[in-house]
Scaffold this active site. Structure first.
Site, PDB file in Angstrom:
ATOM      1  N   THR A 121      37.919  46.216  68.847  1.00 37.43           N
ATOM      2  CA  THR A 121      39.177  46.561  68.190  1.00 37.43           C
ATOM      3  C   THR A 121      39.074  46.197  66.715  1.00 37.43           C
ATOM      4  O   THR A 121      38.860  45.027  66.372  1.00 37.43           O
ATOM      5  CB  THR A 121      40.341  45.775  68.838  1.00 37.43           C
ATOM      6  OG1 THR A 121      40.365  46.091  70.231  1.00 37.43           O
ATOM      7  CG2 THR A 121      41.672  46.125  68.199  1.00 37.43           C
ATOM      8  N   LEU A 161      40.966  48.753  78.464  1.00 38.88           N
ATOM      9  CA  LEU A 161      40.930  48.085  79.774  1.00 38.88           C
ATOM     10  C   LEU A 161      41.695  46.769  79.720  1.00 38.88           C
ATOM     11  O   LEU A 161      41.865  46.169  78.654  1.00 38.88           O
ATOM     12  CB  LEU A 161      39.489  47.838  80.219  1.00 38.88           C
ATOM     13  CG  LEU A 161      38.559  46.980  79.360  1.00 38.88           C
ATOM     14  CD1 LEU A 161      38.835  45.510  79.481  1.00 38.88           C
ATOM     15  CD2 LEU A 161      37.118  47.254  79.749  1.00 38.88           C
ATOM     16  N   LYS A 212      44.663  52.046  68.644  1.00 42.27           N
ATOM     17  CA  LYS A 212      44.464  50.802  69.401  1.00 42.27           C
ATOM     18  C   LYS A 212      45.423  49.706  68.910  1.00 42.27           C
ATOM     19  O   LYS A 212      46.114  49.058  69.706  1.00 42.27           O
ATOM     20  CB  LYS A 212      43.006  50.346  69.261  1.00 42.27           C
ATOM     21  CG  LYS A 212      42.697  49.022  69.914  1.00 42.27           C
ATOM     22  CD  LYS A 212      42.853  49.049  71.422  1.00 42.27           C
ATOM     23  CE  LYS A 212      42.743  47.642  71.988  1.00 42.27           C
ATOM     24  NZ  LYS A 212      43.003  47.574  73.413  1.00 42.27           N
ATOM     25  N   LEU A 258      58.032  44.772  80.882  1.00 39.17           N
ATOM     26  CA  LEU A 258      59.387  44.232  80.742  1.00 39.17           C
ATOM     27  C   LEU A 258      59.522  43.005  81.641  1.00 39.17           C
ATOM     28  O   LEU A 258      60.487  42.880  82.392  1.00 39.17           O
ATOM     29  CB  LEU A 258      60.438  45.284  81.101  1.00 39.17           C
ATOM     30  CG  LEU A 258      60.630  46.421  80.098  1.00 39.17           C
ATOM     31  CD1 LEU A 258      61.728  47.374  80.556  1.00 39.17           C
ATOM     32  CD2 LEU A 258      60.962  45.897  78.695  1.00 39.17           C
ATOM     33  N   GLY A 261      59.066  35.967  80.356  1.00 42.78           N
ATOM     34  CA  GLY A 261      58.221  34.833  80.738  1.00 42.78           C
ATOM     35  C   GLY A 261      57.981  33.895  79.573  1.00 42.78           C
ATOM     36  O   GLY A 261      58.840  33.746  78.696  1.00 42.78           O
ATOM     37  N   GLY A 265      49.775  36.244  75.709  1.00 47.37           N
ATOM     38  CA  GLY A 265      48.653  35.470  75.166  1.00 47.37           C
ATOM     39  C   GLY A 265      47.406  36.305  75.300  1.00 47.37           C
ATOM     40  O   GLY A 265      47.461  37.536  75.245  1.00 47.37           O
ATOM     41  N   CYS A 268      43.682  39.476  73.004  1.00 47.61           N
ATOM     42  CA  CYS A 268      43.994  40.718  72.286  1.00 47.61           C
ATOM     43  C   CYS A 268      45.349  40.732  71.587  1.00 47.61           C
ATOM     44  O   CYS A 268      45.408  40.863  70.368  1.00 47.61           O
ATOM     45  CB  CYS A 268      43.894  41.900  73.240  1.00 47.61           C
ATOM     46  SG  CYS A 268      42.200  42.221  73.750  1.00 47.61           S
ATOM     47  N   ARG A 335      41.544  32.341  76.388  1.00 48.85           N
ATOM     48  CA  ARG A 335      41.779  32.538  74.960  1.00 48.85           C
ATOM     49  C   ARG A 335      43.275  32.783  74.716  1.00 48.85           C
ATOM     50  O   ARG A 335      43.878  33.648  75.329  1.00 48.85           O
ATOM     51  CB  ARG A 335      40.933  33.711  74.450  1.00 48.85           C
ATOM     52  CG  ARG A 335      39.462  33.385  74.446  1.00 48.85           C
ATOM     53  CD  ARG A 335      38.613  34.552  74.016  1.00 48.85           C
ATOM     54  NE  ARG A 335      38.550  35.599  75.000  1.00 48.85           N
ATOM     55  CZ  ARG A 335      37.835  36.718  74.863  1.00 48.85           C
ATOM     56  NH1 ARG A 335      37.134  36.926  73.772  1.00 48.85           N
ATOM     57  NH2 ARG A 335      37.816  37.623  75.818  1.00 48.85           N
TER      58      ARG A 335
HETATM   59  P1  NAD Z   1      33.792  38.464  73.972  1.00 55.80           P
HETATM   60  O1  NAD Z   1      33.854  37.328  73.040  1.00 55.80           O
HETATM   61  O2  NAD Z   1      34.011  38.256  75.430  1.00 55.80           O
HETATM   62  O3  NAD Z   1      32.369  39.196  73.820  1.00 55.80           O
HETATM   63  C1  NAD Z   1      31.727  39.408  72.617  1.00 55.80           C
HETATM   64  C2  NAD Z   1      30.232  39.220  72.856  1.00 55.80           C
HETATM   65  O4  NAD Z   1      29.528  39.635  71.701  1.00 55.80           O
HETATM   66  C3  NAD Z   1      29.835  37.775  73.107  1.00 55.80           C
HETATM   67  O5  NAD Z   1      29.151  37.678  74.343  1.00 55.80           O
HETATM   68  C4  NAD Z   1      28.919  37.440  71.922  1.00 55.80           C
HETATM   69  O6  NAD Z   1      27.872  36.558  72.279  1.00 55.80           O
HETATM   70  C5  NAD Z   1      28.403  38.809  71.543  1.00 55.80           C
HETATM   71  N1  NAD Z   1      27.912  38.928  70.164  1.00 55.80           N
HETATM   72  C6  NAD Z   1      28.522  38.540  69.014  1.00 55.80           C
HETATM   73  N2  NAD Z   1      27.731  38.808  67.957  1.00 55.80           N
HETATM   74  C7  NAD Z   1      26.613  39.398  68.442  1.00 55.80           C
HETATM   75  C8  NAD Z   1      25.434  39.885  67.855  1.00 55.80           C
HETATM   76  N3  NAD Z   1      25.223  39.840  66.538  1.00 55.80           N
HETATM   77  N4  NAD Z   1      24.485  40.397  68.645  1.00 55.80           N
HETATM   78  C9  NAD Z   1      24.655  40.452  69.988  1.00 55.80           C
HETATM   79  N5  NAD Z   1      25.747  39.993  70.606  1.00 55.80           N
HETATM   80  C10 NAD Z   1      26.731  39.475  69.856  1.00 55.80           C
HETATM   81  O7  NAD Z   1      34.828  39.527  73.413  1.00 55.80           O
HETATM   82  P2  NAD Z   1      35.600  40.668  74.242  1.00 55.80           P
HETATM   83  O8  NAD Z   1      36.816  40.107  74.888  1.00 55.80           O
HETATM   84  O9  NAD Z   1      34.627  41.432  75.065  1.00 55.80           O
HETATM   85  O10 NAD Z   1      36.107  41.595  73.051  1.00 55.80           O
HETATM   86  C11 NAD Z   1      35.217  42.411  72.306  1.00 55.80           C
HETATM   87  C12 NAD Z   1      36.038  43.380  71.481  1.00 55.80           C
HETATM   88  O11 NAD Z   1      36.766  44.258  72.337  1.00 55.80           O
HETATM   89  C13 NAD Z   1      37.085  42.723  70.589  1.00 55.80           C
HETATM   90  O12 NAD Z   1      37.198  43.445  69.396  1.00 55.80           O
HETATM   91  C14 NAD Z   1      38.359  42.855  71.383  1.00 55.80           C
HETATM   92  O13 NAD Z   1      39.513  42.853  70.575  1.00 55.80           O
HETATM   93  C15 NAD Z   1      38.168  44.200  72.040  1.00 55.80           C
HETATM   94  N6  NAD Z   1      38.904  44.383  73.281  1.00 55.80           N
HETATM   95  C16 NAD Z   1      38.990  43.364  74.185  1.00 55.80           C
HETATM   96  C17 NAD Z   1      39.668  43.559  75.392  1.00 55.80           C
HETATM   97  C18 NAD Z   1      39.779  42.444  76.392  1.00 55.80           C
HETATM   98  O14 NAD Z   1      40.586  42.590  77.332  1.00 55.80           O
HETATM   99  N7  NAD Z   1      39.024  41.359  76.276  1.00 55.80           N
HETATM  100  C19 NAD Z   1      40.257  44.805  75.661  1.00 55.80           C
HETATM  101  C20 NAD Z   1      40.125  45.828  74.739  1.00 55.80           C
HETATM  102  C21 NAD Z   1      39.450  45.603  73.541  1.00 55.80           C
END
Ligand code: NAD
Length: 444
Positions: A121, A161, A212, A258, A261, A265, A268, A335
């Protein structure tokens, strides 16, 4: 299609496994060697229902592989998804350090046409910055003065997701959004998702990036709206559950998000709302509505504490049992979990906090270390002055509350998710408090 995913966290790993499931050949890259080792052995470093069996299956058939080498991933693949974290800076801006870093490494290792896709994102206009970073860092042999001789595209494909149902969500998306600047990029992305036969929204990169942030901010707004409403419900003796039902049956409104709570958190909503406020500010528009959404969300935790202080009177030295720590059920993700803030405040006031969560304890230990973590809800209940329900895990619906009551010092329950039927709880002999149920005032 040969696909690389850089970043194998909650999004990258699910994306990688699911893309393998729909027939692609995927290499997942992460800089964390321990994670890569675990995943190579078929273990997921995160808790996500349904993910591990699929990972094992496609490891076995060699449709998915893991490496720490971006070079290997880039050279093996045509399409490269960036799925690294984009956390908040202190001022709320999205910190794009990881994205920039990865873009640079992709560029230095490129040897043929690549489509680089932002899955992370990111704020609007990041695509241009990624493309510029790639141009600047391509090997010298592909640069003739200002002319670039190696073809590449950048695209945006934000992920929607939800943790806890991520596999299901990926396989059955409401829509797939792609932001592209060339037909070639569009065709490649269409081909990747074709097995899912999704509704596609095809637009330019800036619009896709904005979709997004706008979607998450809108959902956060719905949550803060109902939370603000819950305050009024408490004051006027209305039941927020019925109000939400009455509103939600209107198709223009819908019932989802809706749920009053203790506030939203997770990794995202808080950071995406912050980043969207900052992006708006930078573009010359003060998004006061979202500032208020954020303020209401913070206030909701304070209100919950106030309710407890009101009913418990003195918090100091009280034994407080917390049922549920993860920011939502079916995940181990801590988180920005509201539970962590609430626990820190209670500890600051001198309460002794015990806690139980089915999956999030290992992660919780890293953010709230001085808690007595219990092996089950009954050990948790023993000697407690009150229980707090902070995450609505399904298994908490089926607890033996007769037993729990007999183990507690006082059968008092603060339900931060309106998870339990208050009448049933009262019939069981609990002093029950929910959020916006119009009950709290009656007992004042
Ligand atoms: P996360 O922290 O779980 O995963 C990120 C991964 O990237 C980590 O395992 C880290 O070690 C790896 N990483 C970082 N720098 C790197 C590099 N240089 N080379 C290789 N690996 C590297 O994060 P996440 O929750 O998967 O979120 C990732 C993105 O997706 C974010 O931008 C988030 O906003 C977006 N997003 C998350 C969700 C969610 O529900 N978690 C949903 C939609 C979008």
């Amino acid at each position: 299609m040969k696909i690389a995913i850089i970043g194998s966290g909650y999004v990258g790993l699910v994306t990688g496994v699911c893309l393998a499931h729909i027939g692609h050949e995927v290499v997942c890259i992460d800089m964390d060697q321990d994670k890569v080792k675990k995943m190579r052995q078929g273990h997921t470093p995160i808790y996500e229902p349904g993910l591990e069996p699929l990972l094992k299956k496609y490891l076995k058939s060699k449709r998915i592989s893991f490496t720490t080498s971006i070079k290997e991933g880039v050279q093996k693949s045509t399409v490269i998804f960036i799925a690294v974290g984009t956390p908040s800076k202190k001022n709320g801006d999205a910190d794009l350090t990881y994205v920039e870093n990865v873009a640079r490494q992709i560029a230095t290792n490129m040897d043929s046409y690549k489509l680089i896709v932002e899955k992370s994102t990111v704020p609007a206009e990041t695509g241009q910055k990624v493309a510029r970073t790639i141009r600047l860092n391509l090997p010298k042999k592909y640069k003739q003065g200002k002319k670039i001789t190696l073809d590449f595209d950048v695209a945006s494909n934000p992920e929607f997701l939800r943790e806890g149902s991520a596999v299901e969500d990926f396989m059955n998306p409401d829509r797939v959004v792609i932001g592209v600047e060339s037909k070639k990029a569009e065709n490649l992305l269409r081909e990747i998702y074709a097995p899912l036969n999704p509704k596609m929204v095809v637009t330019n990169i800036n619009s896709a990036e904005l979709i997004k942030h706008a979607s998450n901010s809108f959902l956060a707004t719905k949550i803060s709206f109902i939370n603000a409403l819950s305050r009024i419900c408490d004051e006027v003796g209305a039941d927020v559950l019925k109000v939400a039902e009455g509103m939600g049956l209107d198709k223009r409104i819908g019932r989802s998000f809706l749920d009053a709570g203790i506030g939203y958190g997770g990794s995202c909503f808080p950071k995406d709302v912050d980043a969207f406020i900052r992006l708006s500010e930078e573009s010359g528009y003060k998004f006061h509505l979202l500032e208020e959404v954020r303020r209401i969300n913070e206030e909701q935790k304070q209100n919950f504490i106030k309710l407890m202080e009101d009913k418990l009177w003195i918090v100091k030295n009280k034994v407080i049992g917390v049922l549920g720590l993860a920011f939502k059920p079916n995940t181990d993700d801590m988180r920005n979990a509201p539970s962590a803030d609430i626990i820190r405040i209670l500890q600051h006031e001198g309460a002794k906090v015990k806690a139980y969560d089915p999956q999030a304890v290992d992660n919780a230990k890293k953010v709230i270390p001085h808690v007595s973590f219990c092996q089950d809800p009954y050990v948790l209940a023993k000697g407690c002055d009150c229980l707090l329900l902070l995450t609505e895990w399904e298994e908490f619906k089926h607890l033996d509350f007769h037993k729990i009551k007999s183990l507690m010092r006082h059968p008092m329950l603060f339900d931060g998710r309106n998870f339990y039927d208050h009448q049933k709880m009262e019939d069981l002999g609990f002093e029950y408090y929910g959020i916006g149920r119009g009950l709290n005032r009656e007992r004042a």
